[in-house]
Design a protein around this motif. Structure first.
Motif, PDB file in Angstrom:
ATOM      1  N   GLY A 257     -64.752  19.695  15.244  1.00 41.14           N
ATOM      2  CA  GLY A 257     -63.541  20.523  15.288  1.00 41.14           C
ATOM      3  C   GLY A 257     -62.277  19.727  15.094  1.00 41.14           C
ATOM      4  O   GLY A 257     -61.381  19.737  15.956  1.00 41.14           O
ATOM      5  N   PRO A 258     -62.101  19.060  13.954  1.00 40.44           N
ATOM      6  CA  PRO A 258     -60.950  18.164  13.774  1.00 40.44           C
ATOM      7  C   PRO A 258     -59.641  18.901  13.537  1.00 40.44           C
ATOM      8  O   PRO A 258     -59.631  20.050  13.095  1.00 40.44           O
ATOM      9  CB  PRO A 258     -61.354  17.364  12.533  1.00 40.44           C
ATOM     10  N   ALA A 259     -58.548  18.197  13.816  1.00 37.56           N
ATOM     11  CA  ALA A 259     -57.228  18.737  13.488  1.00 37.56           C
ATOM     12  C   ALA A 259     -56.952  18.577  11.998  1.00 37.56           C
ATOM     13  O   ALA A 259     -56.249  19.387  11.396  1.00 37.56           O
ATOM     14  CB  ALA A 259     -56.156  18.021  14.294  1.00 37.56           C
ATOM     15  N   ALA A 260     -57.490  17.518  11.404  1.00 31.95           N
ATOM     16  CA  ALA A 260     -57.277  17.255   9.982  1.00 31.95           C
ATOM     17  C   ALA A 260     -58.479  16.523   9.420  1.00 31.95           C
ATOM     18  O   ALA A 260     -59.177  15.793  10.138  1.00 31.95           O
ATOM     19  CB  ALA A 260     -56.007  16.434   9.767  1.00 31.95           C
ATOM     20  N   VAL A 261     -58.722  16.708   8.134  1.00 29.00           N
ATOM     21  CA  VAL A 261     -59.782  15.994   7.420  1.00 29.00           C
ATOM     22  C   VAL A 261     -59.141  15.324   6.213  1.00 29.00           C
ATOM     23  O   VAL A 261     -58.510  15.992   5.388  1.00 29.00           O
ATOM     24  CB  VAL A 261     -60.906  16.937   6.965  1.00 29.00           C
ATOM     25  N   VAL A 262     -59.285  14.009   6.114  1.00 26.67           N
ATOM     26  CA  VAL A 262     -58.736  13.253   4.990  1.00 26.67           C
ATOM     27  C   VAL A 262     -59.877  12.934   4.036  1.00 26.67           C
ATOM     28  O   VAL A 262     -60.849  12.284   4.418  1.00 26.67           O
ATOM     29  CB  VAL A 262     -58.060  11.951   5.456  1.00 26.67           C
ATOM     30  N   ALA A 283     -64.182  27.441   9.315  1.00 22.91           N
ATOM     31  CA  ALA A 283     -63.603  27.758  10.622  1.00 22.91           C
ATOM     32  C   ALA A 283     -64.559  27.313  11.723  1.00 22.91           C
ATOM     33  O   ALA A 283     -65.776  27.315  11.558  1.00 22.91           O
ATOM     34  CB  ALA A 283     -63.340  29.255  10.738  1.00 22.91           C
ATOM     35  N   PHE A 284     -63.982  26.915  12.850  1.00 17.29           N
ATOM     36  CA  PHE A 284     -64.787  26.486  13.994  1.00 17.29           C
ATOM     37  C   PHE A 284     -64.048  26.855  15.265  1.00 17.29           C
ATOM     38  O   PHE A 284     -62.867  27.258  15.238  1.00 17.29           O
ATOM     39  CB  PHE A 284     -65.042  24.971  13.933  1.00 17.29           C
ATOM     40  N   GLY A 285     -64.702  26.704  16.390  1.00 19.83           N
ATOM     41  CA  GLY A 285     -64.095  27.055  17.670  1.00 19.83           C
ATOM     42  C   GLY A 285     -64.730  28.301  18.261  1.00 19.83           C
ATOM     43  O   GLY A 285     -65.617  28.917  17.665  1.00 19.83           O
ATOM     44  N   VAL A 286     -64.263  28.690  19.428  1.00 19.89           N
ATOM     45  CA  VAL A 286     -64.827  29.836  20.138  1.00 19.89           C
ATOM     46  C   VAL A 286     -64.445  31.126  19.433  1.00 19.89           C
ATOM     47  O   VAL A 286     -63.442  31.208  18.733  1.00 19.89           O
ATOM     48  CB  VAL A 286     -64.329  29.871  21.605  1.00 19.89           C
ATOM     49  N   GLN A 287     -65.286  32.133  19.629  1.00 16.24           N
ATOM     50  CA  GLN A 287     -65.034  33.424  19.011  1.00 16.24           C
ATOM     51  C   GLN A 287     -63.679  33.984  19.459  1.00 16.24           C
ATOM     52  O   GLN A 287     -63.338  33.959  20.628  1.00 16.24           O
ATOM     53  CB  GLN A 287     -66.148  34.414  19.421  1.00 16.24           C
ATOM     54  N   GLY A 288     -62.908  34.466  18.515  1.00 13.14           N
ATOM     55  CA  GLY A 288     -61.599  35.005  18.831  1.00 13.14           C
ATOM     56  C   GLY A 288     -60.486  33.981  18.768  1.00 13.14           C
ATOM     57  O   GLY A 288     -59.318  34.342  18.805  1.00 13.14           O
ATOM     58  N   ALA A 289     -60.847  32.687  18.708  1.00 11.48           N
ATOM     59  CA  ALA A 289     -59.827  31.632  18.607  1.00 11.48           C
ATOM     60  C   ALA A 289     -60.263  30.570  17.607  1.00 11.48           C
ATOM     61  O   ALA A 289     -60.072  29.381  17.814  1.00 11.48           O
ATOM     62  CB  ALA A 289     -59.578  31.008  19.984  1.00 11.48           C
ATOM     63  N   ARG A 290     -60.853  31.012  16.541  1.00 11.40           N
ATOM     64  CA  ARG A 290     -61.366  30.081  15.540  1.00 11.40           C
ATOM     65  C   ARG A 290     -60.208  29.540  14.688  1.00 11.40           C
ATOM     66  O   ARG A 290     -59.204  30.207  14.475  1.00 11.40           O
ATOM     67  CB  ARG A 290     -62.414  30.767  14.659  1.00 11.40           C
ATOM     68  N   THR A 291     -60.379  28.309  14.241  1.00 15.53           N
ATOM     69  CA  THR A 291     -59.335  27.646  13.466  1.00 15.53           C
ATOM     70  C   THR A 291     -59.974  26.819  12.372  1.00 15.53           C
ATOM     71  O   THR A 291     -61.211  26.686  12.310  1.00 15.53           O
ATOM     72  CB  THR A 291     -58.471  26.756  14.372  1.00 15.53           C
TER      73      THR A 291
END
Length: 343
Positions: A257-262, A283-291
């Motif tokens: 779940g990175p903030a950025a991928v280079v 997208a990744f993260g918990v359901q309803g708050a995926r980013t």
């Protein structure tokens, strides 16, 4: 004791200095800094004063002093050790005409025959050390450059120009200088990793920055420079290195779940736009708050196309560090917002 009186051979002095015997002979021929006394049969035998002179030659040229100027200062070191004083005349071991021969016009700011152009003095010194395969001098110069100028300047104005010059020389000389490029790359990589370790961020739940070369891409040094810069700013990183398979990169993004991928691409032939779009849309993260992570298209391979949504294309190390630092600043602001919004 016997060796001290007779002196040591050219091969032995070259091993002591960490240079090739050819370099020592070239200095003698071009700049008149051969041994003051020759042994039986005219074989070169280097006395302690001769060795001190060559050590000073190595030190000065590695720091960027032009070889002819360094040779004059080095001869004064020998004269001083032999009791003649700094101002005593020194008779070169080769005719003066031959010693003066190398003073021919050369390209601006050359370093060991590499096409450097107008660069910092430290860059010229690093190039000369690289060409003579002087590992200890490269290590010293790189450490000093990082300490004096900081990571970004050291990379952009000293390390990268020298690497590019070696690469150009290799391409134009029929596969010569490969050993120079390998040794220089290894020492730069070592210096960057040491800088990254020095600034490594402590363990934290903050999402990391993933750094990876696209499949088929082997050039990792620019990513190592970025990793060191992020560590210097106490930002967490995960370095995956060269030629990361698409499936492995996808798995790494979903798991961390990175903030950025280079994504680094050195040439257009390795730039994988489909993979970049896939990573930007993952997208990744918990359901309803995926980013999804911000994707940085780093390297010259991505030039020529406008980045898709969710991607940016930084122009260099400094800009990439700014983009990621601002990203973490925004995330910190979002984390603090609920507390202030409840009043």
């Amino acid at each position: 004791m016997h060796d001290t009186v007779r002196g040591i051979t050219t091969g032995a002095v070259a091993r002591r200095l960490g240079v090739s015997p050819t370099t020592v002979r070239s200095w003698e021929r071009r700049y008149g800094i051969g041994p003051a006394v020759r042994g039986d049969g005219q074989h070169r035998r280097w006395s302690p004063a001769d060795v001190a002179m060559l050590e000073e030659m190595c030190r000065l040229t590695a720091s960027g002093v032009p070889p002819a100027e360094a040779a004059r200062a080095a001869r004064e070191v020998r004269a001083s050790m032999e009791g003649g004083g700094a101002g005593a005349p020194v008779v070169p071991a080769v005719p003066l005409a031959e010693a003066a021969e190398p003073e021919t016009p050369r390209r601006p700011a050359g370093g060991g025959g590499l096409p450097l152009g107008h660069v910092r003095r430290e860059c010229r010194g690093l190039a000369r050390a690289a060409v003579r395969l002087d590992g200890p001098a490269m290590e010293t110069l790189l450490r000093a450059a990082l300490a004096e100028h900081g990571l970004v300047t050291a990379w952009e104005e000293i390390m990268a120009p020298t690497l590019h010059a070696v690469g150009r020389k290799w391409e134009s000389s029929g596969d010569r200088y490969v050993e120079v490029e390998h040794l220089l790359s290894w020492h730069i990589s070592t210096a960057l990793r040491q800088a990254a370790v020095t600034g490594t961020a402590p363990a934290s739940p903050t999402p990391p920055v993933l750094l990876a070369c696209v499949p088929s891409e082997q050039h990792t040094l620019p990513l190592e420079a970025l990793a060191a810069g992020l560590a210097e700013r106490s930002l967490p990183t995960r370095m995956f290195g060269a030629a990361v398979p698409a499936e492995a990169l996808d798995a790494a993004v979903r798991r961390s779940g990175p903030a950025a991928v280079v994504l680094w691409s050195q040439a257009r032939s390795t730039a994988n736009h489909a993979l970049a779009r896939h990573i930007a849309g993952t997208a990744f993260g918990v359901q309803g708050a995926r980013t999804a992570a911000l994707v940085l298209l780093a390297g010259p391979g991505w030039l020529g196309r406008t980045p898709d949504p969710g991607m940016v294309r930084p122009a260099g190390l400094r800009e990439a560090l700014g983009v990621v630092s601002r990203l973490y600043g925004e995330r910190a602001g979002e984390a603090e917002a609920p507390e202030g919004g409840g009043d």
